[in-house]
Enzyme design. Structure first.
Site, PDB file in Angstrom:
ATOM      1  N   SER A 135      21.571 131.094 -58.253  1.00 25.65           N
ATOM      2  CA  SER A 135      22.540 130.056 -58.611  1.00 25.65           C
ATOM      3  C   SER A 135      21.906 129.190 -59.687  1.00 25.65           C
ATOM      4  O   SER A 135      20.669 129.107 -59.777  1.00 25.65           O
ATOM      5  CB  SER A 135      22.829 129.200 -57.375  1.00 25.65           C
ATOM      6  OG  SER A 135      23.489 128.008 -57.729  1.00 25.65           O
ATOM      7  N   TYR A 148      19.548 124.732 -49.856  1.00 26.62           N
ATOM      8  CA  TYR A 148      20.216 125.563 -50.859  1.00 26.62           C
ATOM      9  C   TYR A 148      19.356 125.665 -52.118  1.00 26.62           C
ATOM     10  O   TYR A 148      19.079 126.755 -52.626  1.00 26.62           O
ATOM     11  CB  TYR A 148      21.599 124.995 -51.194  1.00 26.62           C
ATOM     12  CG  TYR A 148      22.422 125.959 -52.025  1.00 26.62           C
ATOM     13  CD1 TYR A 148      22.919 127.126 -51.465  1.00 26.62           C
ATOM     14  CD2 TYR A 148      22.681 125.716 -53.375  1.00 26.62           C
ATOM     15  CE1 TYR A 148      23.666 128.030 -52.217  1.00 26.62           C
ATOM     16  CE2 TYR A 148      23.419 126.613 -54.134  1.00 26.62           C
ATOM     17  CZ  TYR A 148      23.916 127.765 -53.543  1.00 26.62           C
ATOM     18  OH  TYR A 148      24.635 128.664 -54.295  1.00 26.62           O
TER      19      TYR A 148
END
Ligand code: NAD
Length: 247
Positions: A135, A148
């Protein structure tokens, strides 16, 4: 005809990649936790065949079971797309060990165990590749999402180490870094924002292309990384973010 194992692909980016692989005639094996959506995904008519296994990829056995089932279904695997992840959002003091470890298990350990289980199988392919969905969150950080950002950054290091180790057997390992893509995945981020609409407007101001991406915007990059056109590309990242991290 190539065979791709998609780990997490009954929704969002994984589903768009699954559809794109099948559209160009590749066979796809989908490992996913959601039975209803998986059956829908593999039932769609397409040039390439599709099979699936319902499994929790965050368990120690899930990745190994997925590789074994894909191999049993199609007799070979050319591409591993490790895509499933979770996004947990909470203030720092509310992060229990269980919450932290849940993110690590799916977002970072799953891609590792999947690549470990698949490596001997990939060695038999003349165009083998592993793609981790990281990401742009690997390059940035937001309050409330330590697991995350840590796990997505961790994938960049895992990718480099495995690219080095698996190059001699002809397996390439790369990361895909989507920016903001319009899927249910980000719901927890939006819920964490005090004023969601203002947060969304502020986000769009930071994206030169002025919109969030759609899952199909990411699929071409995955197809490219898996294709022979990317034959000299390994250990690196491909950002697909409408310019978000360029400015
Ligand atoms: P999504 O929620 O639409 O899809 C996630 C998929 O993973 C679903 O098919 C789900 O059923 C599956 N899954 C979840 N937990 C699982 C488990 N334990 N075992 C097996 N399957 C499981 O999300 P998405 O937006 O398509 O995200 C896919 C990937 O893209 C994730 O790695 C995410 O971090 C990454 N990503 C998303 C965005 C975004 O803005 N949406 C941005 C950057 C990176």
């Amino acid at each position: 005809m190539a065979v791709a194992l998609i780990a997490g692909g009954s929704s969002g980016i994984g589903l768009a990649v699954l559809q794109a692989f099948r559209k160009r005639g590749d066979n796809v094996f989908l490992a996913d936790i959601d039975e209803r959506r998986s059956l829908e995904a593999i039932s769609e008519a397409a040039a390439g065949e599709a099979r699936s296994l319902v499994c929790d990829l965050s368990t120690r056995d899930g990745p190994r079971a997925a590789v074994a089932a894909a191999l049993a279904a199609f007799g070979k695997i050319d591409c591993i797309f490790a895509n499933a992840a979770i996004l947990e959002s909470a203030p720092l003091q509310e992060w229990s060990p269980e919450r932290w470890e849940k993110s690590l298990a799916l977002n970072l350990s799953m891609p590792f165990y999947l690549a470990q289980a698949a490596a001997p199988v990939l060695a038999g392919s003349d165009n083998a590749s592993v793609i981790f969905t990281a990401s742009t969150g690997a390059l940035r950080g937001h309050a409330g999402m330590p697991a995350y950002h840590a796990t997505k950054s961790g994938l960049l290091g895992l990718c480099r180490a495995l690219a080095d180790e698996l190059a001699p057997q002809g397996t390439r390992v790369n990361c895909l870094l989507p920016g903001w893509i319009n899927t249910p995945f980000n719901d927890r981020f939006w819920k964490f924002q005090a004023d969601r609409e203002e947060a969304e407007r502020a986000l769009l101001r930071q994206i030169p292309m002025g919109r969030q991406g759609e899952p199909a915007d990411v699929a071409g990059a995955a197809l490219f990384l898996a294709s022979p056109a990317a034959r000299y590309i390994t250990g690196t990242s491909l950002v697909v973010d409408g310019g978000y991290t360029a400015v």
